[in-house]
Design an enzyme around this catalytic site. Structure first.
Site, PDB file in Angstrom:
ATOM      1  N   GLY A 540       0.825  -1.202   0.000  1.00 45.66           N
ATOM      2  CA  GLY A 540       0.000   0.000   0.000  1.00 45.66           C
ATOM      3  C   GLY A 540       0.858   1.250   0.000  1.00 45.66           C
ATOM      4  O   GLY A 540       2.072   1.204  -0.254  1.00 45.66           O
ATOM      5  N   VAL A 542       2.927   4.564   1.363  1.00 51.65           N
ATOM      6  CA  VAL A 542       3.847   4.849   2.461  1.00 51.65           C
ATOM      7  C   VAL A 542       3.867   6.358   2.692  1.00 51.65           C
ATOM      8  O   VAL A 542       3.986   7.140   1.741  1.00 51.65           O
ATOM      9  CB  VAL A 542       5.268   4.336   2.156  1.00 51.65           C
ATOM     10  CG1 VAL A 542       6.181   4.557   3.364  1.00 51.65           C
ATOM     11  CG2 VAL A 542       5.246   2.864   1.777  1.00 51.65           C
ATOM     12  N   ASP A 663      12.117 -11.118  -1.796  1.00 54.10           N
ATOM     13  CA  ASP A 663      11.823  -9.936  -2.613  1.00 54.10           C
ATOM     14  C   ASP A 663      12.982  -8.947  -2.567  1.00 54.10           C
ATOM     15  O   ASP A 663      12.790  -7.741  -2.371  1.00 54.10           O
ATOM     16  CB  ASP A 663      10.535  -9.263  -2.142  1.00 54.10           C
ATOM     17  CG  ASP A 663       9.908  -8.377  -3.225  1.00 54.10           C
ATOM     18  OD1 ASP A 663      10.300  -8.518  -4.403  1.00 54.10           O
ATOM     19  OD2 ASP A 663       9.035  -7.553  -2.894  1.00 54.10           O
TER      20      ASP A 663
END
Length: 762
Positions: A540, A542, A663
Site C-alpha cells: 500500500g 507509504v 523480494d
C-alpha cells in the site's frame, strides 16, 4: 512606560495574588544602575517581587530607565479559575501573571553591548479571555527568529511539566541599539482572530565574553570547537545566535539556578538520556580547581562532583563505555560542550586512563587524557565540539549520540568513575538567522480548528441532540432490537479478535515494537495527507510522519505503510512482517518501530530512511516529488551493496531465525541519513531452517526481473533465490538502469538480465 491595566476576569484569583505578593514580595526598587546587571522581568505584574529562591524580579513599572514596552492591545492576565489549581506547586514569580495579546507586542531592554542569555518563561493554562489551545506565535529578537509557530502547551504536556523555559544566547552589538524581543501571534495556524502570544517572564543575563563564543583576536591554537569529521576548528562569532537544547548534570542530580548564582543556569538530570542500565551515581566533596581556560563561570563546582560509575565486565573483557542519546532538530549545526574532572587521586601520571570520545559515531578525541589536559587531579576541564545534523527539518528530530570508550586494553574489576561530568548542547542559527527547527507544530488535538488537514479528535457528546426513542409499533421494536443486537455482537467479536491478536505470544513486547492507535497514526500523517506520501508498493501507500515513542517522551520521524484495500497482500503479510522484524535486529535491516491494528486497518511503522531507496539514486530522476536525487559515485555504490550483502548474510545465517527474504530488489534496499544501507519489506519472506541444500516448496512470489529461474520453474525456494536476486541488484548498480525498462521495444534489451546474458561470451 505605559501599560494597560490588569484584566479582572477572576476577582478572587487576582486579589489572592495581590495578597500573596504583599506577604512574600519585595516592593523595594531593584537596582539596575549598572546595565550589565542581570534582569529578571515578571511579565504582566506591575510591581517588584521575590521568587522562592530569593531572586529579585522587577515588575513592568519597576525600572522605566532600563525596560520599555510597546503593545497597546496587550493585557496583563492571570490563570483562569479552572486552571488555577494546577499551579499550586509553581513559583508565583513569574508564573502567576502573563502579558498576552492577539497582536504583536515588544519588550525592549536598554543594556550594554555584549553577549547575553535570553530566557523566556511560559506557563500555558487558559488565561482570562484567552484559550490555551490557541496560543501559536513567533518570537524574534533583532535579526534572529528564536521561535516560530510555537505553542508552549505541546512540549509541556509531552514531558509532563507545568512550565517551560526556552534559553537563547546572542550578541548585542551596540550600546545605542537596545535589545528588543517581539512576540507575534500566527494567523496562519488557526484561521481566525483567536490566536494569541503570551509570556510569563523574561531574563536577560550578561555572560563573560569568552564563555561560549570565540574571542576576537585570540591566537591560541586551542581556540574554537573541534569539528567532527574534520581537522579544523570552528570559531563561534558574534553573528551566530544559539538555543540551549540540553544542559545536563551527569550522575542523575539536578542543579537549580541557586547553584549557579552568576548566570542562573539550571542543569537537568541526565538519567533519561544515558543508555546504560548498570550504572549508579557517585558523588565527591573534593574541592574543584579552575584554570585560566576553565573559569568558575564555566559550570558550578557541584557539577564536577557527581557522575556515574559502572563495573567493568571482566568476564567478557569489555571496558567501561557510556553513551547518551539526545534528540535534536535536523538541519542545524550544534555546539557540544563536555565537562570533565578527574577525581581519582590514585592517578599519578598521564596515560593511565585514556579514553575515546565519539559524536554520532565519529571520533572527535582519539586519546583523551584528563591529567594531560589539566596538569593535575581535581581540575575542571571542558572541551567543545561542533557537528551538523543534515536533513530536511520537516523530518523532525534525530538522536545526537555522545559516547565515551576506554582507549586501552587494561582490565580491572574495580568500579571505574565516568570522567564526564556535564553535557551542554547548543543549536546554532542558520544562514537565515533562524533557530526555529522542525516541522511546524500541528494544532493541538483539543482545539476546535484544523491546520494543514490535521483531524480534530473529539470525544465530547452533544447533550442537545435528540435522544433515541423506540417506536411504538411492536414490529419496529423487534426489527430495531435485532439490528442493535447484531451490531453489538459484531462489534464485540471484532474487539475480541483484535485483543487476542495483540496478545499473541509470537509478537514481542511494546518496549521493542509499540502498538499505535489509529488516532495516533492519523495525527502523525495529517490524516494521510497526500503531501506526505513518499511511496507506493505492493502492500500500500507509504507516508512520512512524526510521532512519539518511548513513553511519549521522544519525537521521531517515521515511515508509515498502510495496507491498501485493493492490495493482494493482507493480514498474513502484515503479521509476517511484524513477527520477522520484531525478532531480528541488525545494523543493515530496517527497524520496525510499531504497528496499528485498529478498525480493520493494518499499518506498519518503520524508522524513516532519509536518502530513500537504491533505485531512487540509480535511475529515478526524482524521489516522490521531493527534489532531484544526487547520483551515486562508485565508492558510494560499493558501500551500499556491501551493506545490503551484510544484511542479507545476517538473514540467512543468524542464530535467532533463518530468513529467506524472497523480494530482494533495489526498491527494498534503503539508505538512512548517514548512508547506512538497510534491507526492508519482509511481508512475503519465509522463516525456517532452510539452507542452500534444502528448500521450501511454495507458491512463486516476488518481483518480475528478480525471480530466480530455478525457483520460478520448480517452486523450490532456497537461499540461492535471494542470492540470484541480489546479483540482479549488482547489475542494476553497475549499469544504472531498471531491471525492466518499458521504454525499450526490444524484449532482450528491455530485460536487464536478458541484455546482460546476451553480452556474455558463450
Amino acid at each position: 512606560m505605559k501599560l494597560t491595566p490588569l484584566h479582572f476576569s477572576n476577582t478572587f484569583t487576582f486579589f489572592f495574588l495581590l495578597l500573596l505578593r504583599s506577604i512574600t514580595g519585595d516592593n523595594s526598587a531593584v537596582e539596575y544602575d549598572d546595565p550589565q546587571h542581570a534582569i529578571a522581568l515578571n511579565c504582566g505584574f506591575l510591581h517588584n517581587s521575590t521568587a522562592v529562591d530569593g531572586r529579585k524580579w522587577v515588575g513592568e513599572t519597576g525600572s522605566d530607565s532600563i525596560i520599555s514596552f510597546h503593545g497597546p492591545e496587550s493585557i496583563s492576565v492571570v490563570p483562569s479559575s479552572s486552571d488555577y489549581h494546577r499551579s499550586h506547586s509553581l513559583d508565583r514569580t513569574p508564573y502567576m501573571t502573563a502579558r498576552a495579546s492577539r497582536s504583536s507586542f515588544t519588550y525592549t531592554f536598554h543594556v550594554r553591548s555584549g553577549y547575553k542569555f535570553i530566557r523566556l518563561h511560559f506557563y500555558p493554562p487558559s488565561y482570562s479571555a484567552f484559550k490555551w489551545s490557541t496560543a501559536f506565535f513567533t518570537v524574534k529578537s533583532g535579526p534572529y527568529t528564536l521561535l516560530n509557530n510555537f505553542t508552549a502547551s505541546l512540549p509541556v504536556d509531552s514531558r509532563s511539566l507545568q512550565s517551560i523555559v526556552k534559553e537563547f544566547t546572542l550578541y548585542v552589538p551596540d550600546d545605542n541599539e537596545p535589545l528588543s524581543i517581539t512576540f507575534s501571534p500566527l494567523r496562519a495556524t488557526i484561521p481566525s482572530d483567536e490566536t494569541f502570544a503570551f509570556v510569563n517572564g523574561i531574563e536577560v543575563v550578561p555572560m563573560p565574553p569568552g564563555l561560549y563564543y570565540t574571542m576576537d583576536g585570540v591566537g591560541d591554537g586551542d581556540a574554537g570547537a573541534y569539528v567532527a569529521g574534520h581537522k579544523g576548528r570552528f570559531h563561534l562569532g558574534k553573528d551566530t545566535a544559539m538555543e540551549t537544547v540540553y544542559r545536563l548534570s551527569v550522575g542523575g542530580i539536578k542543579l537549580s539556578s541557586v547553584h549557579d548564582p552568576s548566570m542562573f543556569r539550571e542543569w537537568t538530570d541526565d538519567s533519561n538520556h544515558i543508555t546504560e542500565s548498570s550504572v549508579f551515581p557517585i558523588t565527591s566533596t573534593n574541592r574543584i580547581k579552575y584554570t585560566r581556560k576553565t573559569s568558575k563561570d564555566s559550570a558550578p563546582q557541584r557539577l564536577y562532583q557527581s557522575s556515574w560509575s559502572m563495573n567493568r565486565n571482566s568476564q567478557h573483557g569489555e571496558g567501561v563505555s557510556f553513551t547518551w542519546k539526545l534528540p535534536v532538530d535536523l538541519g542545524f549545526r550544534y555546539l557540544i560542550r563536555l565537562h570533565f574532572c578527574e577525581l581519582d587521586y590514585d592517578m599519578k601520571q598521564s596515560g593511565q586512563k585514556e579514553f575515546i570520545i565519539l559524536i554520532n559515531n565519529q571520533i572527535v578525541e582519539p586519546r583523551g587524557d584528563l591529567i594531560k589536559w589539566g596538569g593535575e587531579i581535581g581540575v575542571a576541564i571542558h572541551k567543545d565540539y561542533m557537528t551538523t545534523l543534515r536533513g530536511d527539518r520537516i523530518m523532525g528530530k534525530r538522536d545526537l549520540v555522545v559516547a565515551l570508550y576506554p582507549s586501552n586494553d587494561v582490565q580491572s574489576s574495580e568500579f571505574v568513575d565516568s570522567v564526564l561530568k556535564g553535557i551542554e548542547v547548543f543549536k546554532l542559527s542558520d544562514l537565515n538567522d533562524n533557530l526555529a527547527g522542525g516541522k511546524p507544530l500541528l494544532s493541538h488535538p483539543h482545539t476546535s480548528t484544523q491546520h494543514r488537514g490535521n483531524p480534530v479528535l473529539s470525544h465530547s457528546c452533544d447533550s442537545t441532540k435528540p435522544r433515541f426513542r423506540m417506536p411504538t409499533t411492536s414490529i419496529n421494536d423487534i426489527i430495531i432490537l435485532i439490528i442493535l443486537l447484531v451490531v453489538i455482537i459484531v462489534h464485540q467479536l471484532r474487539e475480541w479478535k483484535e485483543k487476542s491478536w495483540s496478545k499473541s505470544p509470537s509478537l514481542i513486547n511494546e518496549d521493542l515494537c509499540r502498538r499505535f492507535s489509529f488516532a495516533e497514526i492519523s495525527l502523525a500523517t495529517n490524516n494521510f495527507d497526500e503531501e506526505l506520501e513518499i511511496g507506493h508498493g505492493g502492500f500500500g501507500k507509504v507516508y512520512k510522519g512524526i510521532t512519539t515513542v518511548i513513553n511519549s517522551m521522544v519525537t521521531m520521524t517515521v515511515a508509515i505503510k498502510r495496507l491498501d484495500s485493493e492490495s493482494k497482500q493482507g493480514e498474513k503479510e502484515f503479521i509476517s512482517e511484524i513477527e520477522t522484524l520484531s525478532k531480528l535486529r541488525h545494523k543493515h535491516l530496517v527497524s520496525l518501530v510499531g504497528y496499528c491494528n485498529d478498525y480493520r486497518e493494518m499499518i506498519l511503522v518503520y524508522e524513516y530512511m532519509e536518502h530513500g531507496t537504491l533505485a531512487d539514486h540509480l535511475y529515478k530522476n526524482k524521489r516522490n516529488g521531493n527534489g532531484i536525487v544526487t547520483p551515486l559515485n562508485w565508492k558510494e555504490r560499493l558501500g551500499i551493496c556491501l551493506g545490503a550483502a551484510r544484511g542479507l548474510e545476517y538473514l540467512h545465517n543468524n542464530s535467532e531465525q533463518e530468513v529467506i527474504h524472497r523480494d530482494v530488489k533495489s526498491d527494498n534496499i534503503l539508505v538512512d541519513l548517514n548512508w547506512v544501507t538497510k534491507i526492508a519489506d519482509f511481508g512475503i519472506c519465509k522463516v525456517g531452517g532452510a539452507t542452500s541444500h534444502t528448500h521450501f516448496t511454495t507458491d512463486v512470489k516476488g518481483t518480475c526481473g528478480y525471480l530466480d529461474p530455478a525457483y520460478s520453474s520448480t517452486r523450490m525456494l532456497t537461499k540461492k533465490s535471494d542470492v540470484y536476486a541480489f546479483g540482479v541488484v549488482l547489475w542494476e548498480t553497475l549499469c544504472g538502469r531498471p531491471v525492466i525498462d518499458e521504454r525499450i521495444d526490444n524484449e532482450k534489451q528491455r530485460s536487464l538480465v536478458l541484455w546482460v546474458q546476451s553480452l556474455l561470451p558463450e
